[in-house]
Structures are given as C-alpha cells and as structure tokens.
Scaffold this motif. Structure first.
Motif, PDB file in Angstrom:
ATOM      1  N   ILE A   1      13.579   6.476 -13.289  1.00 39.13           N
ATOM      2  CA  ILE A   1      13.393   6.515 -15.184  1.00 39.13           C
ATOM      3  C   ILE A   1      12.407   7.209 -16.293  1.00 39.13           C
ATOM      4  N   SER A   2      11.998   6.555 -15.217  1.00 39.06           N
ATOM      5  CA  SER A   2       9.771   8.170 -15.771  1.00 39.06           C
ATOM      6  C   SER A   2      10.165   9.240 -15.609  1.00 39.06           C
ATOM      7  N   TYR A   3      11.125   9.717 -14.939  1.00 37.44           N
ATOM      8  CA  TYR A   3      10.742  11.233 -15.099  1.00 37.44           C
ATOM      9  C   TYR A   3      11.987  11.606 -16.231  1.00 37.44           C
ATOM     10  N   VAL A   4      12.171  10.919 -16.654  1.00 36.23           N
ATOM     11  CA  VAL A   4      13.320  11.025 -17.653  1.00 36.23           C
ATOM     12  C   VAL A   4      12.383  11.895 -18.600  1.00 36.23           C
ATOM     13  N   ASP A   5      13.419  12.374 -19.651  1.00 37.44           N
ATOM     14  CA  ASP A   5      12.514  13.626 -20.524  1.00 37.44           C
ATOM     15  C   ASP A   5      12.431  13.289 -21.858  1.00 37.44           C
ATOM     16  N   ASP A   6      11.813  11.860 -22.373  1.00 38.55           N
ATOM     17  CA  ASP A   6      11.954  11.297 -23.536  1.00 38.55           C
ATOM     18  C   ASP A   6      10.573  10.543 -23.456  1.00 38.55           C
ATOM     19  N   THR A   7       9.849  11.105 -24.524  1.00 42.34           N
ATOM     20  CA  THR A   7       8.035  10.470 -24.547  1.00 42.34           C
ATOM     21  C   THR A   7       8.580   8.817 -25.508  1.00 42.34           C
ATOM     22  N   GLU A   8       9.270   8.372 -25.739  1.00 41.53           N
ATOM     23  CA  GLU A   8      10.005   6.831 -26.078  1.00 41.53           C
ATOM     24  C   GLU A   8      10.313   6.300 -24.211  1.00 41.53           C
ATOM     25  N   VAL A   9      10.839   6.358 -23.709  1.00 44.50           N
ATOM     26  CA  VAL A   9      11.376   6.097 -22.735  1.00 44.50           C
ATOM     27  C   VAL A   9       9.666   5.887 -21.883  1.00 44.50           C
ATOM     28  N   PHE A  10       9.238   7.229 -21.249  1.00 40.36           N
ATOM     29  CA  PHE A  10       8.024   7.712 -20.833  1.00 40.36           C
ATOM     30  C   PHE A  10       6.904   6.548 -21.790  1.00 40.36           C
ATOM     31  N   LYS A  11       7.407   6.582 -22.715  1.00 40.68           N
ATOM     32  CA  LYS A  11       5.642   5.637 -23.261  1.00 40.68           C
ATOM     33  C   LYS A  11       6.008   3.392 -22.646  1.00 40.68           C
ATOM     34  N   VAL A  12       7.422   3.353 -22.823  1.00 40.76           N
ATOM     35  CA  VAL A  12       7.798   2.025 -22.059  1.00 40.76           C
ATOM     36  C   VAL A  12       7.275   1.522 -20.816  1.00 40.76           C
ATOM     37  N   CYS A  13       7.959   3.279 -20.257  1.00 39.44           N
ATOM     38  CA  CYS A  13       7.223   2.525 -18.787  1.00 39.44           C
ATOM     39  C   CYS A  13       5.638   2.496 -18.119  1.00 39.44           C
ATOM     40  N   LEU A  14       5.298   4.152 -18.751  1.00 37.12           N
ATOM     41  CA  LEU A  14       4.034   4.475 -18.682  1.00 37.12           C
ATOM     42  C   LEU A  14       3.593   2.693 -18.990  1.00 37.12           C
ATOM     43  N   ASP A  15       3.319   2.706 -20.247  1.00 35.79           N
ATOM     44  CA  ASP A  15       2.648   0.908 -20.223  1.00 35.79           C
ATOM     45  C   ASP A  15       2.667   0.313 -18.858  1.00 35.79           C
ATOM     46  N   TYR A  16       4.129  -0.013 -18.321  1.00 34.73           N
ATOM     47  CA  TYR A  16       3.936  -1.573 -17.559  1.00 34.73           C
ATOM     48  C   TYR A  16       2.851  -0.640 -16.225  1.00 34.73           C
ATOM     49  N   TRP A  17       3.152   0.560 -15.809  1.00 38.15           N
ATOM     50  CA  TRP A  17       2.597   1.198 -14.756  1.00 38.15           C
ATOM     51  C   TRP A  17       1.420   0.803 -14.904  1.00 38.15           C
ATOM     52  N   ASN A  18       0.782   1.115 -15.862  1.00 34.79           N
ATOM     53  CA  ASN A  18      -0.191   0.977 -16.288  1.00 34.79           C
ATOM     54  C   ASN A  18      -0.777  -0.505 -16.369  1.00 34.79           C
ATOM     55  N   SER A  19      -0.394  -1.436 -16.900  1.00 35.76           N
ATOM     56  CA  SER A  19      -0.519  -3.095 -16.542  1.00 35.76           C
ATOM     57  C   SER A  19      -0.625  -3.287 -14.933  1.00 35.76           C
ATOM     58  N   LEU A  20       0.573  -2.865 -13.952  1.00 39.25           N
ATOM     59  CA  LEU A  20       0.447  -3.158 -12.195  1.00 39.25           C
ATOM     60  C   LEU A  20      -0.234  -2.984 -12.715  1.00 39.25           C
ATOM     61  N   VAL A  21      -0.074  -1.350 -12.467  1.00 37.05           N
ATOM     62  CA  VAL A  21      -1.774  -0.778 -11.642  1.00 37.05           C
ATOM     63  C   VAL A  21      -3.210  -0.959 -11.718  1.00 37.05           C
ATOM     64  N   LEU A  22      -3.200  -1.613 -13.111  1.00 44.04           N
ATOM     65  CA  LEU A  22      -4.406  -2.476 -13.897  1.00 44.04           C
ATOM     66  C   LEU A  22      -4.597  -3.732 -12.977  1.00 44.04           C
ATOM     67  N   GLU A  23      -3.343  -4.472 -11.910  1.00 40.05           N
ATOM     68  CA  GLU A  23      -3.880  -5.503 -11.614  1.00 40.05           C
ATOM     69  C   GLU A  23      -3.573  -5.503 -10.584  1.00 40.05           C
ATOM     70  N   LEU A  24      -2.660  -4.650  -9.377  1.00 38.46           N
ATOM     71  CA  LEU A  24      -3.941  -4.314  -8.393  1.00 38.46           C
ATOM     72  C   LEU A  24      -5.042  -3.754  -8.280  1.00 38.46           C
ATOM     73  N   PHE A  25      -5.330  -3.330  -9.322  1.00 41.97           N
ATOM     74  CA  PHE A  25      -6.674  -2.659  -8.673  1.00 41.97           C
ATOM     75  C   PHE A  25      -8.194  -3.401  -9.164  1.00 41.97           C
ATOM     76  N   GLU A  26      -7.381  -4.654 -10.161  1.00 40.83           N
ATOM     77  CA  GLU A  26      -8.664  -5.576 -10.219  1.00 40.83           C
ATOM     78  C   GLU A  26      -8.587  -6.903  -9.082  1.00 40.83           C
TER      79      GLU A  26
END
Length: 1076
Positions: free
Chosen positions: A348-373
């Motif tokens: 879904i993150s590859y979908v060419d739509d800014t709003e959809v991408f923002k939703v996905c990106l926001d989650y990826w950011n928090s998941l990766v942060l949690e794994l990184f910490e």
C-alpha cells in the motif's frame, strides 16, 4: 419598497413577502435589488425580537432558503442568549424543534425530500442539548431511543443526531465549552450509553434497510473511541462488525469502525479478543483483496469507493500495529498473519497518493524508531526491558535472555525492514537544497517555489531511513550500491530513479561509522562522476550534476578527511559554474558556500603535494571562474571566499587575501569615484548606478562572512560611500518634488533607492557581525549621523528608507548604553516623522512599522534612562504608538509592540517614576489589552496578552504603588487600596463589554484572576475559559491559545534528536572546530 414593512415585528411577519426578499437576495436580479434585500435580512437578523417569529415562518414557508434564514436566526439565539430566555420560551422551542424532526422523518418520502432541512434541524437540536442536557432534559436519550423504535426512517435520523452529539462533545468541544461543561456531558453520554448500544445492535441484527445500517455503522464509528470497553468486547458487537466486513456496500464503514477499535489502547485485558479479531480479519481480507494483487496498480484504476477502501485499510493496519503489534508476536500462527499484514502495508505504501503514503510513513517511522531504540539501548538492559514492555527480574541470565529476545525480534522484522529500505530509497522526497526539478512538460528547470509538504515528508523519510540504516548498515549500503550500479549499466536509468537514490544517500549522512562511510562514499562519488562522463544530453547532465552536488554537500566529514576528493569536488563545482543551465549554476554556488563553511581551514593551509594554499590559487584564477555567473551568484561566490579568508590565522596574509579578493570591485569603484570627481553627472547614468549597486552588494556578501576582519576594506570606501548616499538622496528628493507622488514608482528612483538601501545594509551587516569593539562604533557612528539621520528627517515620506531604523536598532543593540547620549538626536530625527507615516492607518509603510517598533524596543531595553528624560507629551506619543502597535492584526508588529510594552512596564516599575507612570497608563493599558484579547483577530498574541495582565494584577497587589490609581477628584468613593479599585474597575469593564455574561460569572472570573496571579498556567486557563464563556471564541481555530505548550514540546524533541548519530544532518550541526 414593500419589503420595508418586514421591519415591523409587532405583528406576525408577512411570510410570502419574506420569501420574495430571500429570493431577491439569492436571485439573479439587479445588484441594487440584491443589496437592498441583503440590508433588510441583516437588520432582521440583528433584531433581538426576530427569533420569536421563527416558528411562524417555518410553519408557513415552502422555501428552503427562507427556512435556513429562520434557523440561522434561531442558532444565533441558542448560541449567545439561550440561558437568558424565560423557561416557557425555551421549552416551547425545544418541543417545536423535536416535533418537526419526528414529523418529517416519520415517513420515507418526506424524509428524503426534506433531507437538507432535517439535517439543519438536527444541528439546532444538538446546539439546544448542549445547554439543556442533562440537567434540564433528563429523559432525552430514553425519549430518542423509544422514538427510534417506532419507524426505520426516524431511527436513521436518530442515529444522525447521536453522531452529531458525540462529535460535539468529544471532537469539537475544546474552545467551545468550559472544561466543567465538557466533563459533565461526557459523563452523561457514558452513563446513558447502554440504551444506545442496545439500539445499534438491534438495528444491525434486525434491519434489512441499507441506508439505516449505514447510518448506524457511521454513528458507531463516532462512538467507538470513547464508549466503555465492555460494550465492545463483552457483547456481540465485534462479531457483528466482522460479519458485515465482506459485504461491499458496508465494507468501508465497517473497516472504519474496526479501525477505531484497533486504535484503543488500555493494557492487556482484551488481548485474546484482539488476536482473534485480527486473524478473522486477515482471512476475510485475502478473499476481498488477494495478497498477489498489485495494489498501486489497482488503486490507480479503482473507483473512489475502492480507493477509499485502500486508504481505510492502511489506517486499520497502522492503528492496529501501533497499539497491539506485541500481541501478534506471541504465537506462530499470528506471526505469519502479522508478516502478511506488513507485506500488505508495504505494498500500500507504493500507492501514488500523498495522503495514503503519509499514513503509512507515519507508522513506519514509529515502528522503526521502536526497533532502533531497543537495539540502541542493548547496553542498558533495564531500559530495553522497559521498551519491550517486559517485566523482567534483572538477573544475569535474564539479561542474556533479554538480549536474545531482542535479537529474535530484530530477526523477525529483518525481512520487512529490508523491503522498507527499498521503499524509502525508491520514494525518497526532494530535500530543500536541490534546486533542479522536472516541470510538467518533462524539461529540467530551476525550481521556483518551495513545496512545504514535500519538505515535511522529506524530514520524516530521512529520519526513518536513518533508523533503518542504524539497524543494518550493511543491508542499507548493499541496496544503495546495487541500485547505483543499475543506473550505470543503464538497465534502471531514469531521472527519478537516480534522484531518489541520491537523495536517500545524502540523507543518511552521519549514521554510519566513519571508515564504512568513507568506503561507501568513495564508491558513490566515483560512480556518479563516471556516470556524468558517459551520459550524453544537456538535461541528463544537469540531473546528474545536481545529484553529485547534493551528495557531496551532505558529507562534510568525508571531505575534511580527504583533501584530494575535496579539491576534485570543488574543481568540479567550478566546472558546473560555467554550465549555462539555470539551476546548475545556482546549485554549484550554493554547494560551494556550504562546503567552504564546513571545511574552510582546509583551503588556507598548504596541503601535501601543493605549492600554495588553495585560496591563493583560487584568487589568481578568480576572474575566469566567475566569468559566466550572474551577479547574485557572484555574491554567493564572494561570500564563500570570505569564509575561507576568515579562517586564515595570520593577519598579514588575511589582509592580503582580502585585498586580492576585492581587487575587481575596488578597481571599478575607484574608476567611478574618479570620474565623479571630474563631473558629478557621471553618477546619474543608469548603468553606473547599477554597477555601484553591484559593488556594494559584493561588499555586503564579504562583510557577512568576514565580520571584524572586513575593517580595512570598509574603511577604504566608507566616506566615498556616504557621499554617494547623500547625492543619490538629493536626486531622489528632487525627482519626487518635480514628478509628484508617481515619481517614487519610476524605475530610475527605485534604482537610486536600492543603492541607498544597500549602503545601509552594508553598514548594518558590518557593525552587526564585527566583534564588540567600541572603537569601531566610535569610528563609524558619528560620521553617519548627519548624512543618514538628518537625510531621513529631511526626505519626503515616500523617500525615507526603513533600513535607517533597523540600522540604528542594530547599533543600539550592539553598543548598548554607550549610545544613551545619541538617543535624543535619533529620536528627534526619526520619531515624530515616522509616527505620522504609520498612524494614518494600519496598512501604509509596513516595513517602517516593524523596524520602528524594533528600534523603540532596543532603546527601551538598553537606553531606558533616555526614555525617562522625554517630556510627558513625548512619552504619551511613545505609549500611544505602542498601543497602536499591538492593535495591529499583522502578527510580528503586534508581538514587537507587546514585547516592548512588557519592557516598559518592568523598567518603569523599577524606576522612581513608577507611581506617576502607572497612574497615567495603568487603566488604559488594561482596557486596551482586554480589547485585543477578546476580539478574535489577535489570537497569536495570547501568550503576551496574558503576561501583561499578569504583570498588572501582580503590581496592583504588590504594594510597589504607593499612591492611589484612581483620581480622587473625580471618584468620590474612597477605595481601601489599589487592589479593590482594580478589581471593581475590571468587573465594570467586562460587564459593560459582555452584556451576555451574568454579573456573578464576571465577578467569579475576575476574582479567579486575582487569586491565580502568581501561577501563570492557572491564570492562563482562567482566561481561556473566560474567552469561551464570553462567546467571543467559538467554532474557530483556537490552537494559538495553546501555542506555548506546543513550543516546549518541540524543544524536547530536538534534544532527543541530538543524541542519535545522523538524525541532525552533519551540515546543520555547528562544528566550527572540527576541521582544524
């Protein structure tokens, strides 16, 4: 006009005539008819008696517009005057509105036909509820539920009312109701929810009507975020929702409801239900959307319903994982469902739509942060255990166990993370430094506008990629280099692919260990330079050039460590400066400046294998290097070289370099001044004026990077420059005097004025950047007084330069109280004449306004004694001008005015004129501050308004004022002290300004302010509640009232970012000493 008789409200209004007037207002008649109708409707709306006619109008009109007009009148009364109405009028209105709603929604035909009208009536009913319920209308929810059971259409409308009510109380209440009222309504809704819950389940199990089921799902969606949890997990609700999910017409609404449930977070109590819900959901999803589907493709060709489904799906996954991903990691069966869900989300993150991408990106950011910490804190097991949400007794064995648990978890996510790296690299957003873009015709051009959305997205993607890079440096490097080699081989070559790859490479700067970063970059830069050699075509070359420049600009640490590379890169930039592509030259100059700022010392020492420092070599070839650049690019180039010279520790060499750098402009300047000595008219030629301007701008650029060391150069041209300034000023004045007001708009006068402005800017830049050396002030300030200050006073208003004001503000901020003696002269020259320019209205001379108040603030801060010496008329002018400033709706002028006022109040409080000053101005200031605080145009000033009021109230209580604030001659009542007087004055002031508030409310509010005067946050909340009660702040954006709290949060975020390598880009960190 017949419609005039509508104004007489003593008998029932003539409805057909009102219909005709409303029709005229919306109609296509003449402009006069429309404005006459508008006037009458406005007068009716403002008439306090008009609302009594509402029922009569609604009963007798067929026109929807007239109904809406009547309801608008009614809404105003409910919002602002409801509690002041007699009980029988309130009850009558309440019953009437309820009856009409029931009557219209009881049968299908009228309900569909009058849909808009019913919707508006629902809104009115909810507005009434906000006042009446629960205290004066206890039976509301039971009444509503029993009405709903009588017919399906009434039921559908009841759902709409419940949804509105939920939104009003839970979503839109901040700034609309007081904290107490919100609490009360929330408790009522919670306690009455059982009836509503039963109704919803009843409908979902028994009804066959699509509209009703949709309305019910939509209402549930509004309720699910706050209802008591038992209603969700200990009732058939979830099963019912999952049963509706596969049905196409309910799919989106059900998914929204499930998303609300997924987002709830309250400990582990219902974990079993969550796993079950997720597993059933995934089975159903595979039937609706098989995992093999190409989601971006399907989205691009899908209907709007299908696109909404993909959006909702992204929201469901991200909400579920944010709160409950841990639960899914516990058993093998749910792990495979989890990995499949992550796979869906990546697609879904590859979908060419800014709003959809923002939703996905926001989650990826928090998941990766949690794994990184967790990975980052491996050295500190207690922290990691906490991060993992594990309650571990910390014995040594447990620590090892925890380490292996963390490793297992990273292992579990390594597959999805690797795919996520690819996603980030393929979709990287454009960073701010890149000036070259593809336009809609597929040409490569210079960017004209910054796109803020893209910059925000870039920041978030950059952060995510840095965490991903920390989690596995090797995979990051491998994926980037592989993608780059496919660019070189041509199998993957496209502008977009190369851009996103290079932006990704640039964005992870600082996240690798230095030796890995060096290895990686050597390969990247080598490949990019090769690519530049082998690729043909001007646009292709421009794209590659911009990418090379972006990447090298991001890695100052690498360039400082490798002189050969640094030299190659700088020479490559000089090559790009001859490239006539518009964006390439700009970017080359910007990148050169950026690199020099970070590596300046490398250019002034003799490097191994070189005969002289690079700066010397550069100065020799300077004329050819800048031959193809535009003036503004040359200025950037000169600023860069200024930075190099500034790093030279030997004063003699430094002055020699400066002289060599300024050789071209100085030669030109000497020629012009020489010619002018023979004939002054030479200076009047437009080309000569342009050259003078260019020379001054070049000087300003160098002054900005050299600071104090610019002294020999400015001394050289200073007096000649002031003479040119004086001469151009006379030219301007005579042109305006001869040509009238339009002369100031001619290109000739504008050009002359830009020379004056640049002169002022050069002096200001030099004095501002020079270290604090009083002798510099003594050398430069006195000669300027006459040609600059008196010139300002002599000129016509249109010919006065606002930069004079900012120059003197800079001088006072720099040389502080040594300027006290000069303040009267400055005052005399600029004060009165500037005030006359800016107090005619709020619009003219915007530049002068801001700079004038900045100058006043500098004087109030550093030369306050000079203000005390003013005559009382002059001081009154100052105070009036401050009040004038904070009445501005222009945010920065109002803020400067308020800050200036706070300085004045504090300084006068500490001076011997304290009583005199406050006796004259205390009440005026209080009244004026309340005026701007309560009109809705000045919300951004909220924090400062509060500080001023707090200062005044504390001062009244403090006993610093030894004389009464009231005038004993006119006030007969002897107040015991100033506090009692101010309290009474404030109550009178607010009561007369807000007749809709009761005396008790106002008194309570004023007492609250006095009681909380020493606790700023309580004091601030009191004022926020007062603004809501006074109804001045409703239904608008109230975030400005909470701006301060938001700023504190931003500072905490920055501190966190500084602790993780790479998160703040290496070129943004102040690392002056690193390149020594």
């Amino acid at each position: 006009m017949a419609a005039e008789k509508l104004r007489d409200l003593s008998q029932p209004i003539d409805v057909p005539l009102l219909d005709a007037t409303v029709a005229a207002f919306y109609g296509t008649g003449s402009k006069e008819e429309r404005s006459a109708a508008d006037q009458i409707l406005r007068d009716l709306q403002n008439n306090a008696e008009m609302w009594l006619q509402v029922v009569h109008i609604l009963q007798n009109t067929k026109s929807l517009n007239t109904k809406f007009f009547a309801l608008q009148v009614l809404e105003g009364v409910i919002k602002y005057r409801w509690n002041a109405l007699p009980v029988e009028q309130r009850d009558g209105m309440k019953n009437y509105v309820s009856d009409v709603i029931v009557q219209l929604s009881s049968n299908e035909a009228s309900f569909r036909m009058e849909r808009l009208y019913v919707n508006k009536l629902n809104i009115i009913l909810v507005q009434i509820l906000k006042h009446e319920w629960p205290a004066r209308w206890r039976s509301f929810v039971p009444d509503l539920v029993s009405a709903a059971k009588t017919s399906e259409t009434i039921c559908e409308n009841c759902m709409a009312i419940l949804k509105l009510l939920s939104e009003e109380v839970f979503d839109f209440s901040r700034g609309e109701m007081t904290q107490q009222k919100i609490k009360e309504l929330k408790q009522s809704l919670n306690s009455e929810f059982q009836l509503i819950h039963e109704l919803c389940l009843f409908v979902l199990s028994a009804s066959q009507r699509t509209e009703l089921i949709r309305a019910t799902l939509s209402t549930l969606h509004a309720f699910l975020s706050w209802i008591p949890l038992g209603y969700i997990f200990e009732s058939p609700l979830l099963e019912t929702l999952l049963k509706f999910f596969p049905v196409p017409s309910y799919r989106n609404l059900t998914l929204q409801c499930l998303t609300e449930v997924a987002a709830l977070n309250f400990g582990d109590y219902y974990n079993v239900q969550y796993v079950k819900m997720y597993n059933i959901f995934m089975v159903q999803l595979q039937n609706i959307l098989p995992p093999s589907t190409n989601i971006p493709e399907a989205y691009a060709h899908g209907s709007s319903e299908e696109q909404a489904f993909i959006q909702n799906l992204a929201l469901f996954f991200t909400s579920f994982y944010k709160s409950h991903i841990r639960v899914l990691e516990s058993t093998q069966e749910s792990i495979s469902a989890l990995l499949m869900g992550l796979e869906y989300l990546i697609n879904i993150s590859y979908v060419d739509d800014t709003e959809v991408f923002k939703v996905c990106l926001d989650y990826w950011n928090s998941l990766v942060l949690e794994l990184f910490e967790a990975h980052h804190n491996m050295d500190n097991p207690a922290v990691s255990a906490n991060m993992m949400g594990l309650q571990v007794p910390l014995l040594s064995g447990a620590v090892d166990g925890l380490g292996s648990q963390l490793m297992q978890r990273r292992q579990l996510y390594s597959g999805p993370m690797s795919k996520l790296r690819m996603l980030m690299i393929c979709r990287m957003a454009k960073p701010e430094e890149v000036l070259i873009v593809e336009d809609e015709n597929g040409n490569i051009v210079r960017e004209t506008m910054k796109d803020n959305d893209v910059l925000v997205q870039y920041k978030s993607m950059r952060e995510t990629l840095i965490y991903l890079s920390h989690l596995d440096h090797d995979d990051t490097e491998k994926q980037m280099l592989k993608k780059l080699s496919r660019q070189l081989s041509g199998e993957d070559w496209s502008w977009n692919n190369l851009n996103t790859l290079c932006w990704a490479i640039g964005s992870i700067s600082g996240s690798m260990m230095e030796d890995q970063e060096n290895r990686f970059l050597v390969m990247v830069i080598r490949d990019l330079l090769n690519l530049c050699e082998i690729t043909k075509g001007k646009d292709n070359k421009a794209v590659i050039a911009s990418n090379i420049m972006y990447v090298v600009g991001q890695y100052p640490r690498f360039l400082r460590a490798h002189w050969k590379f640094l030299k190659t890169v700088v020479n490559k930039l000089f090559e790009f400066m001859h490239e006539t592509h518009p964006g390439v030259q700009d970017m080359a100059c910007d990148t050169f400046l950026k690199i020099v700022q970070k590596c300046k010392r490398k250019f002034v020492i003799v490097q191994v294998g070189e005969n002289e420092p690079f700066v010397s070599e550069l100065l020799t070839s300077l004329p050819t290097t800048v031959a193809d650049l535009e003036p503004h690019q040359i200025h950037t180039f000169y600023e860069s070289v200024g930075n190099m010279i500034q790093a030279e520790p030997d004063p003699q060499k430094r002055d020699e370099y400066l002289q060599r750098l300024m050789e071209l402009p100085n030669q030109k300047w000497a020629e012009i001044i020489g010619q002018a000595r023979q004939s002054v008219d030479f200076l009047k030629d437009q080309d000569v004026i342009r050259t003078v301007l260019n020379i001054l701008q070049t000087n300003t650029s160098v002054a900005s990077s050299l600071g104090t060391y610019f002294l020999p150069q400015i001394s050289l041209i200073f007096l000649d420059m002031l003479n040119v300034y004086r001469m151009y000023s006379e030219l301007i004045s005579s042109s305006i005097a001869e040509g009238g007001p339009y002369a100031s708009k001619t290109s000739y006068v504008k050009l002359l004025r830009s020379v004056k402005r640049e002169t002022l800017k050069l002096i200001e830049t030099f004095l501002d950047k020079a270290e604090d050396q009083p002798q510099i002030g003594k050398q430069f300030v006195p000669p300027m007084m006459e040609p600059i200050l008196l010139d300002y006073a002599r000129n016509l208003p249109d010919a006065r330069e606002s930069e004079v004001l900012s120059l003197f503000a800079t001088i006072i901020n720099k040389y502080k109280n040594t300027m006290i003696e000069d303040v009267p002269r400055i005052f005399e020259a600029v004060f009165q004449c500037t005030l006359e320019m800016i107090t005619k209205n709020f619009e003219d001379y915007p530049e002068h306004r801001l700079k004038f108040f900045s100058l006043l603030r500098a004087i109030a801060t550093y030369c306050f004694p000079a203000l005390i010496r003013l005559s009382s008329q002059q001081l009154k002018l100052v105070m009036d001008s401050i009040i004038w400033a904070f009445r501005h709706t222009e945010r920065n002028i109002a803020e400067t005015g308020l800050n200036l006022l706070l300085e004045m109040l504090k300084n006068f409080q500490a001076s011997e004129f304290c009583n005199q000053f406050y006796r004259t101005y205390f009440l005026t200031i209080e009244q004026e501050i309340f005026a701007v605080l309560t009109d809705t145009f000045h919300k951004p000033g909220f924090k400062l308004h509060v500080l001023v009021l707090q200062h005044l109230f504390c001062l009244a209580e403090s006993g610093v004022l030894t004389e009464p604030l009231w005038d004993a001659a006119t006030v007969s009542y002897p107040y015991p002290n100033n506090v009692a007087f101010v309290r009474e004055y404030t109550i009178k002031l607010l009561s007369s300004s807000f007749p809709n508030m009761t005396a008790a409310e106002v008194t309570q509010m004023v007492n609250g302010l006095f009681d909380s005067r020493n606790d700023l946050s309580v004091f601030k909340n009191h004022i926020r509640d007062f603004l809501v009660q006074s109804k001045e702040f409703s239904a608008q954006d109230n975030k400005d009232l909470y701006a301060e709290e938001a700023a504190a949060q931003r500072e905490r975020d920055r501190q966190r970012m500084l602790s993780i390598p790479g998160l703040i880009a290496p070129n943004e960190i102040q690392d002056e000493m690193v390149d020594s």
